[in-house]
Design a protein around this motif. Structure first.
Motif, PDB file in Angstrom:
ATOM      1  N   ILE A  39       0.869  -1.398  -0.113  1.00 28.15           N
ATOM      2  CA  ILE A  39       0.186   0.072  -0.097  1.00 28.15           C
ATOM      3  C   ILE A  39       0.864   1.223  -0.149  1.00 28.15           C
ATOM      4  O   ILE A  39       1.586   1.406   0.925  1.00 28.15           O
ATOM      5  N   LEU A  40       0.788   1.882  -1.020  1.00 32.84           N
ATOM      6  CA  LEU A  40       1.455   3.534  -1.126  1.00 32.84           C
ATOM      7  C   LEU A  40       0.189   4.392  -0.830  1.00 32.84           C
ATOM      8  O   LEU A  40      -0.388   4.972  -1.607  1.00 32.84           O
ATOM      9  N   GLY A  41       0.160   5.079   0.639  1.00 30.57           N
ATOM     10  CA  GLY A  41      -1.023   5.776   0.933  1.00 30.57           C
ATOM     11  C   GLY A  41      -0.664   6.962   1.200  1.00 30.57           C
ATOM     12  O   GLY A  41       0.500   7.339   1.722  1.00 30.57           O
ATOM     13  N   MET A  42      -1.499   7.872   0.499  1.00 27.60           N
ATOM     14  CA  MET A  42      -1.591   9.469   0.500  1.00 27.60           C
ATOM     15  C   MET A  42      -1.617   9.933   2.248  1.00 27.60           C
ATOM     16  O   MET A  42      -1.115  10.859   2.613  1.00 27.60           O
ATOM     17  N   THR A  43      -2.502   9.400   2.699  1.00 27.15           N
ATOM     18  CA  THR A  43      -3.110   9.666   4.256  1.00 27.15           C
ATOM     19  C   THR A  43      -2.862   8.356   4.855  1.00 27.15           C
ATOM     20  O   THR A  43      -1.797   7.795   4.932  1.00 27.15           O
ATOM     21  N   SER A  44      -4.138   8.173   5.595  1.00 24.18           N
ATOM     22  CA  SER A  44      -3.805   6.903   6.789  1.00 24.18           C
ATOM     23  C   SER A  44      -4.407   5.586   6.163  1.00 24.18           C
ATOM     24  O   SER A  44      -4.795   5.523   5.245  1.00 24.18           O
ATOM     25  N   VAL A  45      -3.616   4.589   7.147  1.00 25.97           N
ATOM     26  CA  VAL A  45      -4.021   3.240   6.717  1.00 25.97           C
ATOM     27  C   VAL A  45      -4.419   2.496   8.287  1.00 25.97           C
ATOM     28  O   VAL A  45      -3.802   2.625   9.068  1.00 25.97           O
ATOM     29  N   ASP A  46      -5.548   2.236   7.914  1.00 25.78           N
ATOM     30  CA  ASP A  46      -6.331   1.597   9.439  1.00 25.78           C
ATOM     31  C   ASP A  46      -6.635   0.116   9.042  1.00 25.78           C
ATOM     32  O   ASP A  46      -7.397  -0.227   8.259  1.00 25.78           O
TER      33      ASP A  46
ATOM     34  N   PHE B 213       2.898   1.512   3.441  1.00 26.04           N
ATOM     35  CA  PHE B 213       3.771   2.952   3.477  1.00 26.04           C
ATOM     36  C   PHE B 213       2.437   4.146   3.524  1.00 26.04           C
ATOM     37  O   PHE B 213       1.619   4.065   2.543  1.00 26.04           O
ATOM     38  N   ALA B 214       2.360   4.845   4.718  1.00 27.65           N
ATOM     39  CA  ALA B 214       1.658   5.804   4.961  1.00 27.65           C
ATOM     40  C   ALA B 214       1.998   7.387   5.007  1.00 27.65           C
ATOM     41  O   ALA B 214       3.074   7.507   5.866  1.00 27.65           O
ATOM     42  N   GLN B 215       1.691   8.170   4.199  1.00 25.80           N
ATOM     43  CA  GLN B 215       2.213   9.671   4.563  1.00 25.80           C
ATOM     44  C   GLN B 215       1.688  10.516   5.710  1.00 25.80           C
ATOM     45  O   GLN B 215       1.930  11.494   5.742  1.00 25.80           O
ATOM     46  N   THR B 216       0.607   9.654   6.429  1.00 23.34           N
ATOM     47  CA  THR B 216       0.164  10.102   7.671  1.00 23.34           C
ATOM     48  C   THR B 216       0.359   8.903   8.717  1.00 23.34           C
ATOM     49  O   THR B 216       1.649   8.703   8.986  1.00 23.34           O
ATOM     50  N   ALA B 217      -0.511   8.389   9.254  1.00 21.52           N
ATOM     51  CA  ALA B 217      -0.486   7.352  10.350  1.00 21.52           C
ATOM     52  C   ALA B 217      -0.917   6.033   9.857  1.00 21.52           C
ATOM     53  O   ALA B 217      -1.782   5.773   9.062  1.00 21.52           O
ATOM     54  N   VAL B 218      -0.403   4.955  10.616  1.00 23.88           N
ATOM     55  CA  VAL B 218      -0.932   3.631  10.614  1.00 23.88           C
ATOM     56  C   VAL B 218      -1.360   3.141  11.753  1.00 23.88           C
ATOM     57  O   VAL B 218      -0.754   3.295  12.847  1.00 23.88           O
ATOM     58  N   SER B 219      -2.720   2.670  11.671  1.00 24.13           N
ATOM     59  CA  SER B 219      -3.165   2.120  13.017  1.00 24.13           C
ATOM     60  C   SER B 219      -3.588   0.645  12.911  1.00 24.13           C
ATOM     61  O   SER B 219      -4.279   0.205  12.083  1.00 24.13           O
ATOM     62  N   LEU B 220      -2.929  -0.088  13.990  1.00 19.96           N
ATOM     63  CA  LEU B 220      -3.279  -1.605  13.961  1.00 19.96           C
ATOM     64  C   LEU B 220      -4.032  -2.283  15.114  1.00 19.96           C
ATOM     65  O   LEU B 220      -4.123  -1.495  16.143  1.00 19.96           O
TER      66      LEU B 220
END
Length: 935
Positions: free
Chosen positions: A902-909, A921-928
């Protein structure tokens, strides 16, 4: 507070003591019931209504921090997705001009403005939709109904609808005549017309024929047959039955038609208006105009007023009765053209009108040879000739009558006395007279049996009875035989043949036909007779006459009378009226089909004796037995690039209650996709298996194998290079958080965020302070505030991540807007895919290809995977060759599985217990949340 939409607030930190050597801090924000972001300089930006806690943490002493609660209001919640639904989940309009109501589900549920704009995208069909979502069919084919968010035109939902049975209307009509003739030149001639209706596929080509009279005149039949009436021109018109504004015309010239009469004038000889002699006559004549009319023949008639007369065909009027009459002359060819004259008649004889017969209210003669004087009343009272002739007609009796009306009885029965006018034999009166006591009467009757037997002792035995009527010369010796049950039962014929029915005694009677008070009787004893069934009635326990459960049963009972009948056995049967059922030998009725049935219990002893009861059946479902799949034109091949083939499913029986089914396609050696309406789209060469599966029973389905050829193989030129970013399993700019239970294989990194932005991992710093470790991670964990060279290393990795994002976003797409942004249940071949809005994965998706094939997914909106849905690989495909470039947020559902980078411009949840094979890959935050991630 921040009370403006997207507003900001500059936060300040006061560090004590003021002379502390290191006054550097890290700003962070904890979302409580609201949401906001904060820059490294402390600029707070509002995102969502509620409260947040702003925190300033000392860089050199992380346990020292200050906080402040900020309240956020007036932030709008925008729609992120729209689901379009139709009434009853129907996807078809199959009535002419039919409508279908649509509704939407807007997410998130707390979206501030859920208003949508309805539109319809024309496919092979055509329809309109109003502001409230009511779709109206216009033309057969398919259309796509779309609901677009008022606040964000990039957020919309859609549904494909199939339209059938729309009428094609006439737009032009050409009028044609037999032999293309434009003239009728024979008297009363005819000319047949027909029409050419455009377009050729008009559903209703019927027309209404009419004729517009110009200088000529004609009539036209409903089948277009024109009949000439008068010389000149007329215009023939054919008007479309479906639209009076659509018509065609043709001008016809008429010649050689007859000159018709237009009026007639009546006159009498000497212009007389009176006949005053008995039976006098008056001659009439008529003038027909115009004088050159071809046919001047006329018809004379006379209408009675207060008087009466007759008129000959030549117009000679003969007086019959005083008063007035109206003489009428009509044109023979046109009875609507006529003239009249009123004539007065006097000095005519008063004729008899009626005769009635009476005898002073007496209508019988009941003495032997008796007489009765009859009277005749002739009307009118002033009739000139009141003489009558008396006569008598014997009906069942006999009598004579004198010329003065004296009736003399001869024989019992009825006679009809008649008084006929001498003046007019057609006028007469009658009176029916009854005559009695003119015969030798019966005095006594005795009954006897053949051989003087008074017993019947054989089953169904018979005994001949006879009657002796006295006196021997009685005129009417006829008797009526009857039998009365005492303790037994028997029947008797008109000739006195007694038939035993039931044991006991019976009384046989012979009654005089002439006098019912005179009879004879004889008692007969009956033995050895069977007790027979007389009636059967059908009932149920509790008088229930309804079965309203599926496959329900109802016990029927038969009551056989008499109660001591020797054979009470019955045969049960059931006749379908509008419903259907079966019945057992014991009378247990089982429902099969809704409607009414007639249950019948028939006596075994006597099939002519039976009882019935009507039962109503409801709630019986007609189940599907089979599904057959076919394609338009029985084609089983798609051999054009990206070609489509409409699949059809026949559900049997045709009256099955639940005929809903779902289309799926199984890729065997090829690949294809299929729409909700069964439109198959080729993707890759080989064979696929198209299936239509009954929604209510997955074990009932039909299938058809389709061969696909001539599909271009999409080859992606090269994968997306990650460079130093490839050293990480998870790389983020603003933070990585987890709950207990997550497990990550590979390295984690955050930059420019500090290590404090990595939460839930219980970090253990290495002695070198260049990295940290965690029990939840097999690799190393890096943050921008670790010791050099870590900050520089992370900056390069972040830059390489951004470069990879740009590379993936810039590839030329092979597939655009596939499946309108919902790839649920699809199989995707290698290639570059582009969607201008969000992408949904609600059910399992398969990526089918070899270990060298590459997939790049360019998503301009959000990527949303539903709970439990899986991204699966087949044919050797590997996660490292799959890239998801996402411009907005990524949401991986609870318990789901995902593959690729994942090449994300914002968040990944990632939802709870979701598993992941690849890199994030997140240009803001990653939440697990309790996730297993393997790179």
């Amino acid at each position: 507070t921040i009370s403006t939409f997207g507003g900001t607030l500059q936060m300040l930190a006061t560090i004590l003591p003021v002379n502390a050597e290191d006054q550097s801090i890290i700003w962070s924000v904890e979302n409580v019931s609201g949401e906001a972001t904060i820059s490294s300089t402390g600029l707070l930006t509002a995102l969502e209504n509620g409260t947040v806690v702003v925190k300033a943490t000392s860089v050199n002493q992380p346990n020292i921090q200050g906080t402040r609660t900020i309240t956020i209001s007036n932030q709008d919640v925008y729609a992120t997705s729209i689901e379009v639904n139709s009434a009853g989940n129907v996807a078809i309009i199959d009535t002419f001009g039919g409508t279908l109501q649509f509704s939407v589900v807007v997410l998130p549920a707390d979206t501030d403005n859920k208003a949508v704009v309805w539109s319809v995208i024309k496919g092979t069909g055509e329809a309109t939709i109003n502001a409230s979502g009511l779709l109206t069919a216009q033309e057969n084919g398919t259309v796509t109904v779309r609901a677009t968010s008022v606040t964000n035109p990039l957020v919309f939902g859609s549904k494909v609808i199939t339209i059938s049975k729309q009428e094609v209307l006439a737009t032009w009509i050409g009028v044609l005549s037999a032999g293309d003739a434009t003239v009728i030149n024979t008297f009363g001639g005819t000319l047949q017309f027909s029409v050419n209706v455009i377009p050729a596929n008009t559903d209703d080509k019927s027309v209404i024929w009419s004729v517009i009279n110009g200088t000529g005149e004609a009539t036209i039949s409903s089948t277009g047959l024109l009949t000439a009436l008068e010389n000149g021109t007329v215009t023939v018109k054919a008007t479309a039955t479906t639209d009076p504004l659509v018509f065609g015309t043709k001008v016809i010239t008429i010649s050689n038609q007859e000159v018709l009469a237009t009026s007639v004038e009546l006159s009498s000889a000497g212009d007389a208006l009176v006949i005053n002699t008995f039976g006098g006559t008056l001659q009439f004549s008529a003038v027909v105009l115009p004088l050159n009319a071809d046919d001047k023949s006329v018809l004379y008639s006379v209408e009675s007023g207060t008087g009466q007369a007759s008129i000959s065909s030549l117009g000679l009027l003969t007086a019959l009765e005083n008063g007035t009459v109206t003489v009428k002359v009509s044109v023979a060819l046109n009875p609507l053209l006529f003239d009249t004259m009123v004539i007065t008649i006097s000095n005519q004889e008063v004729l008899v009108e009626s005769v009635t017969v009476s005898a002073g209210n007496v209508t019988t003669i009941d003495t032997f040879g008796g007489t009765l004087q009859l009277n005749a009343n002739v009307l009118p009272a002033d009739a000139d000739n009141k003489a009558v002739i008396w006569s008598v007609e014997n009906v069942s009796g006999e009598a004579t009558i004198s010329s003065t009306g004296l009736l003399t009885a001869l024989e019992n029965g009825t006679v009809l006395v008649k008084a006929t006018s001498v003046e007019n034999p057609l006028i007469f009166g009658t009176l029916e007279i009854t005559i009695s006591n003119q015969e030798v009467l019966v005095e006594s009757i005795t009954v006897s049996a053949a051989g003087d037997v008074i017993v019947i002792d054989t089953f169904g035995g018979t005994l001949q009875l006879s009657a002796n009527v006295l006196p021997a010369d009685a005129d009417n010796k006829l008797v009526i035989w009857s039998v009365e049950s005492i303790t037994g039962l028997a029947s008797i014929s008109e000739t006195g043949l007694l038939t035993a029915l039931e044991n006991g005694t019976v009384l046989v009677k012979a009654t005089s036909v002439e006098n019912s008070a005179i009879l004879g009787s004889l008692e007969i004893t009956i033995s050895n007779q069977e007790v027979l069934v007389e009636s059967v009635t059908v009932s149920t326990v509790g008088e229930v006459i309804v079965i309203e459960t599926f496959g329900g049963t109802l016990q029927l009972n038969a009551n056989v009378l008499p109660a001591d009948a020797d054979n009470k056995l019955v045969i049960w049967s059931v006749e379908g009226i509008t419903g259907q059922a079966s019945i057992s030998e014991a009378g247990l009725l089982t429902a099969l089909e809704n409607g009414t049935v007639l249950v019948k219990a028939t006596s075994v002893e006597n099939p002519l004796i039976y009882g019935t009861l009507e039962i109503t059946i409801s709630n019986q479902e007609v189940l599907v037995e089979s599904i057959t799949v076919s394609a338009d034109g029985d084609v089983v091949i798609i051999d054009v690039l990206g070609g489509t083939l409409q699949m059809n499913a026949l559900v049997l029986p045709l009256n099955a209650d639940d005929q809903l089914y779902t289309w799926t396609v199984e890729n065997v050696s090829g690949a294809a996709t299929i729409s909700e309406t069964g439109l198959l789209t080729a993707v890759a060469d080989g064979t696929v298996l198209v299936k239509a599966t009954l929604d209510s029973d997955p074990l009932i389905f039909g299938s058809l194998e389709i061969t696909i050829s001539n599909q271009e193989e999409v080859i992606v030129s090269g994968g997306v290079e990650l460079l130093s970013a490839g050293d990480f399993t998870i790389l983020s700019k603003t933070g990585i958080s987890t709950t207990a239970g997550s497990y990550i294989v590979g390295n984690l990194g955050v930059s420019p965020g500090p290590a404090s932005y990595i939460t839930g991992f219980d970090l253990i710093n290495d002695a070198s302070n260049t990295f940290a470790t965690s029990a939840l991670v097999t690799g190393m964990i890096y943050a921008a505030d670790f010791t050099a060279p870590t900050p520089s290393y992370l900056s390069t990795a972040i830059s390489d991540m951004e470069t990879a994002y740009t590379d993936a976003a810039g590839r030329a797409p092979d597939f655009t807007e596939l499946h309108a942004g919902d790839i649920s249940g699809q199989t995707l071949v290698p290639g570059v895919y582009y969607w201008s809005s969000g992408l949904l994965i609600n059910t399992d998706v398969t990526l089918a290809g070899s270990e060298t094939d590459i997939w790049i997914f360019q998503i301009a909106g959000t990527l949303t995977q539903a709970p439990g849905a899986k991204v699966m690989l087949s044919g050797g495909a590997v996660a490292s060759n799959i890239v998801w470039q996402v411009a907005a947020a990524v949401s991986i559902g609870v318990g789901s599985h995902f593959e690729g980078t994942i090449l994300g411009m914002t968040s990944v949840d990632l939802g709870t217990n979701a598993t992941y094979n690849g890199k994030i890959f997140a240009q803001t935050a990653v939440s697990l949340d309790s996730n297993d991630i393997n790179n």
